[in-house]
Each structure stands twice: as structure tokens, then as C-alpha cells.
Design a protein around this motif. Structure first.
Motif, PDB file in Angstrom:
ATOM      1  N   GLN A  30       2.122   6.869  -6.778  1.00 48.11           N
ATOM      2  CA  GLN A  30       1.153   7.878  -7.215  1.00 48.11           C
ATOM      3  C   GLN A  30       1.688   9.299  -7.005  1.00 48.11           C
ATOM      4  O   GLN A  30       1.448  10.191  -7.819  1.00 48.11           O
ATOM      5  CB  GLN A  30      -0.154   7.711  -6.426  1.00 48.11           C
ATOM      6  N   VAL A  31       2.413   9.488  -5.915  1.00 44.53           N
ATOM      7  CA  VAL A  31       2.961  10.820  -5.644  1.00 44.53           C
ATOM      8  C   VAL A  31       4.092  11.125  -6.615  1.00 44.53           C
ATOM      9  O   VAL A  31       4.162  12.200  -7.192  1.00 44.53           O
ATOM     10  CB  VAL A  31       3.488  10.901  -4.183  1.00 44.53           C
ATOM     11  N   SER A  78       2.474   1.747  -3.351  1.00 46.36           N
ATOM     12  CA  SER A  78       1.461   2.211  -4.307  1.00 46.36           C
ATOM     13  C   SER A  78       1.219   3.709  -4.149  1.00 46.36           C
ATOM     14  O   SER A  78       1.155   4.453  -5.132  1.00 46.36           O
ATOM     15  CB  SER A  78       0.171   1.428  -4.074  1.00 46.36           C
ATOM     16  N   LEU A  79       1.105   4.162  -2.902  1.00 45.27           N
ATOM     17  CA  LEU A  79       0.877   5.587  -2.652  1.00 45.27           C
ATOM     18  C   LEU A  79       2.089   6.412  -3.083  1.00 45.27           C
ATOM     19  O   LEU A  79       1.939   7.478  -3.685  1.00 45.27           O
ATOM     20  CB  LEU A  79       0.591   5.814  -1.154  1.00 45.27           C
ATOM     21  N   ARG A  86      -3.238  13.870  -2.886  1.00 47.87           N
ATOM     22  CA  ARG A  86      -4.125  13.119  -1.990  1.00 47.87           C
ATOM     23  C   ARG A  86      -3.420  11.864  -1.477  1.00 47.87           C
ATOM     24  O   ARG A  86      -3.577  11.474  -0.330  1.00 47.87           O
ATOM     25  CB  ARG A  86      -5.411  12.730  -2.710  1.00 47.87           C
ATOM     26  N   ALA A  87      -2.630  11.244  -2.370  1.00 46.34           N
ATOM     27  CA  ALA A  87      -1.884  10.040  -1.967  1.00 46.34           C
ATOM     28  C   ALA A  87      -0.854  10.401  -0.899  1.00 46.34           C
ATOM     29  O   ALA A  87      -0.673   9.663   0.082  1.00 46.34           O
ATOM     30  CB  ALA A  87      -1.183   9.414  -3.178  1.00 46.34           C
ATOM     31  N   ASN A 140       0.831  -1.204   0.000  1.00 46.99           N
ATOM     32  CA  ASN A 140       0.000   0.000   0.000  1.00 46.99           C
ATOM     33  C   ASN A 140       0.858   1.245   0.000  1.00 46.99           C
ATOM     34  O   ASN A 140       0.576   2.208  -0.724  1.00 46.99           O
ATOM     35  CB  ASN A 140      -0.916   0.010   1.229  1.00 46.99           C
ATOM     36  N   LYS A 147      -2.421  10.891   2.458  1.00 42.59           N
ATOM     37  CA  LYS A 147      -2.694   9.612   3.156  1.00 42.59           C
ATOM     38  C   LYS A 147      -1.448   9.127   3.886  1.00 42.59           C
ATOM     39  O   LYS A 147      -1.531   8.607   5.002  1.00 42.59           O
ATOM     40  CB  LYS A 147      -3.150   8.548   2.157  1.00 42.59           C
ATOM     41  N   ASN A 194       0.267  13.080  -7.170  1.00 41.33           N
ATOM     42  CA  ASN A 194      -1.041  12.974  -6.520  1.00 41.33           C
ATOM     43  C   ASN A 194      -0.925  13.406  -5.054  1.00 41.33           C
ATOM     44  O   ASN A 194      -0.439  12.645  -4.212  1.00 41.33           O
ATOM     45  CB  ASN A 194      -1.533  11.522  -6.618  1.00 41.33           C
TER      46      ASN A 194
END
Lengths: 115, 181
Positions: free
Chosen positions: B12-13, B8-9, B20-21, B5, B24, B18
């Protein structure tokens, strides 16, 4: 010795605290956003300056008006050749322009940070 | 699964910027990172939050350098460790941290009595001992990961842990802490 280690471990376990966010992550993201916008602006300026320098050095700037008029003429001829009854070529052209403006507007909005 | 996880985040960044990622990731790790700084700064809440914010900003700016060889939390702790010691070197805080004085700047939501106990206990340790002890006993890091985070050899980490635990054992017994036996 093992008992002593357990004593210390237990002490730390009892004093281990979970810290509530209380707006901390929001402050972090607020701090990051302006900083990255500055980087993006600087990078955009650098690329724009390189582009202008390239145009000037290669002498393309002089040919630009002729090139633009050829592109516009070609586009107009192409649109005129498409039979979109009852839609006129001019209406189709303006429709394409409006769609491009909407896409650009949404793209600029998506760059803005929001939770 | 947790590590997947995080990766994955991070992807995305790094690839799609991203935010939002990244938010998180901040939400997930803000508590352990702030707690780490609270333990190193002996309860200075304001300073801890400033250092923690610097840590996450540095993590965001350098997110492309994370290769996934170690876990994201280990990488983040390494940044936090470097941020803290950069601050200490620049502000020459070493002498202040060695003194058993407890900062009074604490958040209202924290139990003052309990926090004074932990910070008084940590005050008897040297800086390397404090870092190693809190990483192991508060943050649950293994000796291998502590070595990776601090850049200290594993043998030296073990020495710091051993000496630190001995000092703490003596301190706790002298102050009547028996673990509820």
C-alpha cells in the motif's frame, strides 16, 4: 554451559523493555511528509519543463490557439446537439466545470496527511 | 499471517503512497528499533530516537526496494544497523562506546536502575558482540537473520555470540546475579 546461557538469556529477558510511542510515530510521519512534498514538487517542475520544451521544439505552440478554438467550438456544438430540456447546454457545461473543480479540490485535499 | 500483513502494508505504501499504512508499520516496529538503538548507544535516548527516525525515513524513501525475500522486520533492522554504523563512522564514536560510561540522557518513563545494569553489562562487549547479542537475546533474531542483518558470516556471528555470552556470564556472576535461584 547451558545453565550459563540460560542465566544470560534470563538477564536479557528481565531487562527487555517495551517502549511507548509517546508521539514518536507522529514525529516520523511529520518528517516524511514535507520531504515527499518537495520530491513531488521537483518532479512536477521537471515534467512541466519537459512539456514546455516539447511544445517549443515541435512548434506546437504556434498551433495551440487554433487547436483550442477548434476544441471549444466542437464542444459547444456537441452540447448544443444534446436536448436536455429543461436544462440548457450552457447550464450542463457549467455543471461539468463545477464537478471537475470539486473532484480536483477533493484530490488536492486527499494528498494532505491526516491521522 | 504477520508477515502477510506487513507485505500488504508495504504494498500500500509503495504503490498507493498510503501514509496511513506506513504509520501502522512505524507504530508496530518503533519499540524494537528504538530499543535496538538504545542498546547500541548505551542508553542515549535522544540519539536513539534520532537514529530510529532516520531509519524509518530511509525505509519510507526506499520502500520500493523491499522485495519480500526476507521479513520486513529483518529488512528494517538491516537499515537500522547501517544507520548506526554510518553514524559511528561519521562521528568516530567507537572509543566512547567501548568505555563503560553510561549516558545519563534517559527518558523519565524508564527504570533508571534497571537500565544502568543492562548498559553496564553491554559496555563490556565489543561492538560486533553487542550487536549480535542484543539482536539475538533482546530482539529474538536467529543466527541466520543476524547474519543477513549485519552482513557478517554465520560462523563469525556464532563466535561473537559465544564470546559475548561468556563475557556476560562472568560479569553477571561477579556482580552477584544468579537469576533468582
Amino acid at each position: 554451559m547451558v545453565e550459563d546461557e540460560k542465566l544470560v538469556a534470563q538477564f536479557f529477558e528481565e531487562h527487555r523493555q517495551e517502549i511507548a510511542d509517546d508521539g514518536f510515530s507522529h514525529r516520523v510521519m511529520s518528517h516524511i511528509e514535507p520531504r515527499m512534498r518537495r520530491y513531488n514538487r521537483v518532479w512536477s517542475l521537471v515534467c512541466a519543463a519537459l512539456g514546455v520544451a516539447l511544445l517549443l521544439l515541435t512548434g506546437c505552440l504556434k498551433s495551440l490557439p487554433t487547436l483550442m478554438s477548434h476544441v471549444a467550438a466542437g464542444l459547444w456544438t456537441t452540447l448544443g446537439g444534446i436536448h436536455f430540456t429543461p436544462i440548457s447546454p450552457a447550464l450542463a457545461f457549467f455543471g461539468v466545470i463545477v464537478i471537475m473543480l470539486v473532484v480536483a479540490y477533493n484530490f488536492l485535499l486527499s494528498d494532505k496527511y491526516s491521522l | 499471517m504477520d508477515r502477510i500483513n506487513d507485505i500488504s502494508l508495504v504494498a500500500q505504501v509503495a504503490v498507493f503512497h498510503n501514509n496511513r499504512a506506513f504509520d501502522k508499520l512505524v507504530l508496530k516496529y518503533q519499540s524494537p528499533i528504538r530499543r535496538f538503538f538504545l542498546n547500541q548507544t548505551m542508553g542515549d535516548g535522544q540519539l536513539s530516537d534520532d537514529l530510529a527516525q532516520d531509519t524509518f525515513v530511509k525505509a519510507y524513501v526506499n520502500i520500493g526496494k523491499y522485495r519480500g525475500v526476507s521479513s520486513f522486520s529483518t529488512w528494517l533492522y538491516r537499515i537500522a544497523y547501517n544507520v548506526f554504523y554510518d553514524y559511528v563512522r561519521s562521528h568516530k564514536m567507537t572509543e566512547d562506546l567501548e568505555r563503560p560510561a553510561v549516558h545519563s540522557k534517559q527518558g523519565e518513563h524508564r527504570d533508571t536502575t534497571m537500565q544502568m545494569d543492562i548498559y553496564r553489562a553491554l559496555a563490556i562487549l565489543s561492538e560486533p558482540e553487542r550487536t549480535c547479542i542484543t539482536l539475538q537475546l533482546m530482539e529474538g533474531q536467529s543466527i541466520e537473520y543476524i547474519s543477513e542483518i549485519t552482513g557478517i558470516a554465520q560462523g563469525t556471528v556464532k563466535s561473537h555470540l559465544s564470546r559475548g555470552k561468556q563475557k556476560l556470564t562472568n560479569y553477571l556472576k561477579e556482580n552477584g546475579y544468579d537469576g533468582g535461584r
